[in-house]
Design a protein around this motif. Structure first.
Motif, PDB file in Angstrom:
ATOM      1  N   SER A  15      18.535 -21.043  28.576  1.00 26.46           N
ATOM      2  CA  SER A  15      17.418 -21.962  28.334  1.00 26.46           C
ATOM      3  C   SER A  15      17.433 -22.574  26.935  1.00 26.46           C
ATOM      4  N   ASN A  16      17.885 -21.813  25.945  1.00 27.55           N
ATOM      5  CA  ASN A  16      17.880 -22.323  24.568  1.00 27.55           C
ATOM      6  C   ASN A  16      19.280 -22.513  24.005  1.00 27.55           C
ATOM      7  N   ALA A  59      39.939 -31.912  25.050  1.00 28.14           N
ATOM      8  CA  ALA A  59      38.601 -32.382  25.425  1.00 28.14           C
ATOM      9  C   ALA A  59      37.586 -31.333  25.027  1.00 28.14           C
ATOM     10  N   LEU A  60      36.425 -31.805  24.619  1.00 20.98           N
ATOM     11  CA  LEU A  60      35.369 -30.898  24.173  1.00 20.98           C
ATOM     12  C   LEU A  60      34.037 -31.612  24.345  1.00 20.98           C
ATOM     13  N   GLU A  61      33.131 -30.987  25.081  1.00 16.94           N
ATOM     14  CA  GLU A  61      31.817 -31.611  25.240  1.00 16.94           C
ATOM     15  C   GLU A  61      30.738 -30.554  25.410  1.00 16.94           C
ATOM     16  N   ARG A  62      29.580 -30.922  24.943  1.00 16.60           N
ATOM     17  CA  ARG A  62      28.395 -30.070  25.085  1.00 16.60           C
ATOM     18  C   ARG A  62      27.484 -30.725  26.114  1.00 16.60           C
ATOM     19  N   VAL A  63      27.194 -29.993  27.178  1.00 12.37           N
ATOM     20  CA  VAL A  63      26.319 -30.509  28.235  1.00 12.37           C
ATOM     21  C   VAL A  63      24.884 -30.492  27.723  1.00 12.37           C
ATOM     22  N   PRO A  64      24.105 -31.526  28.002  1.00 13.14           N
ATOM     23  CA  PRO A  64      22.709 -31.568  27.509  1.00 13.14           C
ATOM     24  C   PRO A  64      21.928 -30.315  27.888  1.00 13.14           C
ATOM     25  N   LEU A  65      21.163 -29.825  26.936  1.00 11.08           N
ATOM     26  CA  LEU A  65      20.355 -28.632  27.144  1.00 11.08           C
ATOM     27  C   LEU A  65      19.411 -28.832  28.329  1.00 11.08           C
ATOM     28  N   ASP A 192      28.377 -22.208  21.164  1.00  2.44           N
ATOM     29  CA  ASP A 192      28.893 -22.475  22.503  1.00  2.44           C
ATOM     30  C   ASP A 192      30.240 -23.185  22.495  1.00  2.44           C
ATOM     31  N   LEU A 193      30.439 -24.145  21.591  1.00  2.00           N
ATOM     32  CA  LEU A 193      31.713 -24.864  21.535  1.00  2.00           C
ATOM     33  C   LEU A 193      32.844 -23.920  21.143  1.00  2.00           C
TER      34      LEU A 193
END
Length: 220
Positions: A15-16, A59-65, A192-193
Motif C-alpha cells: 500500500s505504501n 529497462a527500469l520502471e516504477r509502477v504508480p503507487l 523497490d528499484l
C-alpha cells in the motif's frame, strides 16, 4: 561459451511501497585471449579462453503507487511480449511482503515466475519448485560486487534512472548489537528499484550451462 539472456525482476509493492520492474541483459563474451592453467602428474593442463561478463540494466520502471496487482501482472505480460523478451526471458518475482496469493496471479496469467522471499538469514534455500528464500544481505552484496568490478551497467535512457540514483544514496547498511548486518532504505524512502534489480541480478549470476544469442536492437 557466449551467453546472451534476459532476466526480468519484479519487486511487488504494497500500500505504501510501489512496484518496480527491471530488465537485466546478461552477456558473457569471449575475448579471444587464451590462458593455460598448468596441471601436475594427476591433473592435466587446461586451456581456456578469457571472457567478459556484463549485466546491463536495459529497462527500469516504477509502477504508480496503488496500481491493482492484476494491472501489474498485465504490464509485466505486455513487456514480456515485446521483442527481444518474447524470444526468452526469465521472470523473477519478489513475493516477500505480498505473499503467495499475489504471485499466484502470474501463474494464472500463464507465466511461471521464480518466486523469491527475501529473508534476514544467511543461507539461500529452495523449499519448493520455483520458490526461493534469499537473504537480503546476499542480494545487496551481489549488486555492490558487480558495481565494484564494473560488470553492472545502466542504460543511459532508463526512465527511472534518477529515482534509482536517489535510492542508491538513501540505502544504508546497519549492524545490530549481535553483529548481524541489515540493509534498508532510510526512513520514508523506497528501495523497490534496487530490489527489482537485485533479484534479477541474483538469478542471472546463478550458474547456468549453455548459452544463447538474442538481438537487442529496437529494445522497448
Amino acid at each position: 561459451m557466449p551467453v546472451s539472456r534476459f532476466i526480468m525482476g519484479v519487486d511487488l509493492g504494497q500500500s505504501n511501497d510501489p512496484t518496480a520492474i527491471s530488465v537485466v541483459h546478461h552477456t558473457v563474451s569471449p575475448t579471444g585471449d587464451w590462458i593455460i592453467s598448468y596441471g601436475d602428474h594427476v591433473r592435466p593442463n587446461v586451456t581456456r579462453e578469457r571472457s567478459e561478463t556484463r549485466f546491463a540494466v536495459r529497462a527500469l520502471e516504477r509502477v504508480p503507487l496503488g496500481t491493482p496487482y492484476p494491472q501489474v501482472v498485465a504490464r509485466v505480460g505486455e513487456l514480456l511480449d515485446r521483442p527481444p523478451l518474447r524470444e526468452g526471458c526469465d521472470l523473477v518475482v519478489d513475493e516477500t511482503g505480498v505473499g503467495r496469493a499475489v504471485s499466484d496471479i502470474f501463474e494464472s496469467a500463464g507465466m511461471r515466475p521464480q518466486r523469491v522471499a527475501i529473508t534476514a538469514g544467511n543461507e539461500i534455500t529452495n523449499p519448493e519448485n520455483r520458490r526461493w528464500h534469499v537473504p537480503k544481505a546476499h542480494l545487496i552484496s551481489t549488486v555492490d560486487a558487480r558495481l565494484h568490478v564494473g560488470e553492472l551497467r545502466f542504460a543511459a535512457e532508463l526512465t527511472d534512472a534518477g529515482a534509482l540514483a536517489e535510492e542508491l544514496k538513501d540505502f544504508r547498511r546497519t549492524v545490530s548489537a549481535a553483529g548481524r548486518a541489515s540493509f534498508n532504505a532510510r526512513e520514508g524512502k523506497h528501495d523497490d528499484l534496487i530490489l527489482s534489480i537485485a533479484i534479477a541480478l541474483w538469478w542471472a549470476s546463478r550458474p547456468r550451462t549453455g548459452g544463447g544469442q538474442a538481438a537487442i536492437s529496437g529494445f522497448f
